[in-house]
Design a protein around this motif. Structure first.
Motif, PDB file in Angstrom:
ATOM      1  N   ILE A 142       9.056  54.880  67.518  1.00 56.40           N
ATOM      2  CA  ILE A 142       7.854  54.525  66.763  1.00 56.40           C
ATOM      3  C   ILE A 142       7.344  53.157  67.207  1.00 56.40           C
ATOM      4  O   ILE A 142       6.147  52.967  67.430  1.00 56.40           O
ATOM      5  CB  ILE A 142       8.130  54.550  65.240  1.00 56.40           C
ATOM      6  N   GLN A 143       8.248  52.188  67.367  1.00 54.30           N
ATOM      7  CA  GLN A 143       7.845  50.848  67.785  1.00 54.30           C
ATOM      8  C   GLN A 143       7.217  50.861  69.181  1.00 54.30           C
ATOM      9  O   GLN A 143       6.233  50.165  69.433  1.00 54.30           O
ATOM     10  CB  GLN A 143       9.047  49.895  67.764  1.00 54.30           C
ATOM     11  N   ARG A 144       7.787  51.669  70.086  1.00 58.31           N
ATOM     12  CA  ARG A 144       7.249  51.744  71.443  1.00 58.31           C
ATOM     13  C   ARG A 144       5.846  52.351  71.439  1.00 58.31           C
ATOM     14  O   ARG A 144       4.919  51.832  72.068  1.00 58.31           O
ATOM     15  CB  ARG A 144       8.169  52.559  72.346  1.00 58.31           C
ATOM     16  N   VAL A 145       5.670  53.440  70.692  1.00 63.59           N
ATOM     17  CA  VAL A 145       4.356  54.087  70.625  1.00 63.59           C
ATOM     18  C   VAL A 145       3.350  53.169  69.931  1.00 63.59           C
ATOM     19  O   VAL A 145       2.191  53.076  70.348  1.00 63.59           O
ATOM     20  CB  VAL A 145       4.455  55.460  69.920  1.00 63.59           C
ATOM     21  N   LEU A 146       3.797  52.444  68.903  1.00 65.84           N
ATOM     22  CA  LEU A 146       2.926  51.492  68.217  1.00 65.84           C
ATOM     23  C   LEU A 146       2.475  50.396  69.179  1.00 65.84           C
ATOM     24  O   LEU A 146       1.310  50.007  69.200  1.00 65.84           O
ATOM     25  CB  LEU A 146       3.663  50.886  67.015  1.00 65.84           C
ATOM     26  N   GLN A 147       3.388  49.914  70.002  1.00 69.21           N
ATOM     27  CA  GLN A 147       3.054  48.889  70.985  1.00 69.21           C
ATOM     28  C   GLN A 147       2.074  49.444  72.019  1.00 69.21           C
ATOM     29  O   GLN A 147       1.132  48.757  72.413  1.00 69.21           O
ATOM     30  CB  GLN A 147       4.325  48.393  71.667  1.00 69.21           C
ATOM     31  N   GLU A 148       2.280  50.680  72.453  1.00 65.34           N
ATOM     32  CA  GLU A 148       1.375  51.297  73.428  1.00 65.34           C
ATOM     33  C   GLU A 148      -0.029  51.443  72.873  1.00 65.34           C
ATOM     34  O   GLU A 148      -1.002  51.445  73.623  1.00 65.34           O
ATOM     35  CB  GLU A 148       1.908  52.669  73.849  1.00 65.34           C
ATOM     36  N   ASN A 149      -0.139  51.574  71.537  1.00 65.50           N
ATOM     37  CA  ASN A 149      -1.440  51.720  70.886  1.00 65.50           C
ATOM     38  C   ASN A 149      -1.937  50.388  70.320  1.00 65.50           C
ATOM     39  O   ASN A 149      -2.792  50.382  69.427  1.00 65.50           O
ATOM     40  CB  ASN A 149      -1.360  52.780  69.779  1.00 65.50           C
ATOM     41  N   ASN A 150      -1.372  49.286  70.816  1.00 63.29           N
ATOM     42  CA  ASN A 150      -1.808  47.936  70.426  1.00 63.29           C
ATOM     43  C   ASN A 150      -1.785  47.716  68.919  1.00 63.29           C
ATOM     44  O   ASN A 150      -2.678  47.080  68.359  1.00 63.29           O
ATOM     45  CB  ASN A 150      -3.190  47.625  70.991  1.00 63.29           C
TER      46      ASN A 150
END
Length: 178
Positions: A142-150
């Motif tokens: 979740i954190q990685r995807v959140l980071q990818e979506n700024n």
């Protein structure tokens, strides 16, 4: 930039930053506090810092980008990333950006100083291998995807095929321990 300081503390929480600075000063170390990326870059023009403690999330600013900017201005500065939102992907990004270490909050002054004291690289043989739990893997994903979506919650929820409110509830919880 002839004035030298031991530490630059960059955290948007004034209480935490103030407590940390007082703890460092009790150890005869000097420091300055910045509550935003702009403030810290302004301080970097006035002072030469040996070390910086940077929070990952600085309101609207990213601590990861700040590491890069500080390293451009002061290449010899040793940077420690400190965050309450730890994940493997942000730890890797922090190290790639120039951080020497990555700590999870809450961390006290002794832990922070110990993190700076480790000059040797950590190898795989130095660490005990413990498999990561499924809950922890979910948190990191979740954190990685959140980071990818700024940091965009709605876009992250769509990418994860999850309801936005469910994602918000998961993000409000503390990171799952390994």
């Amino acid at each position: 930039m002839n004035k030298q300081r031991d530490f630059l503390i960059v955290d948007d929480d004034p209480t935490f930053a103030g407590l940390l600075l007082r703890a460092l000063e009790r150890r005869q170390l000097s420091g300055e506090i910045a509550h935003s990326a702009a403030d810290s870059l302004q301080l970097s023009e006035q002072f030469l810092f040996a070390r910086a403690i940077i929070d990952l999330k600085l309101g609207a600013d990213s601590g990861l980008q700040l590491i890069r900017e500080l390293k451009l201005r002061q290449p010899d500065i040793a940077v420690l990333m400190l965050t309450g939102y730890s994940s493997i992907s942000t730890a890797v990004e922090a190290v790639k950006s120039g951080a020497i270490n990555y700590l999870c909050k809450p961390a006290d002054a002794d832990e922070i100083l110990a993190a700076f004291g480790k000059d040797q690289k950590i190898t795989a043989t130095d660490m005990d291998y413990t498999p990561i739990s499924v809950d922890r893997l979910e948190w990191e994903h979740i954190q990685r995807v959140l980071q990818e979506n700024n940091g965009n919650i709605s876009a992250t929820a769509r990418a994860l095929n999850m309801h936005r409110r469910t994602l918000q509830r998961k993000l409000q919880k503390r990171p799952v321990k390994h």
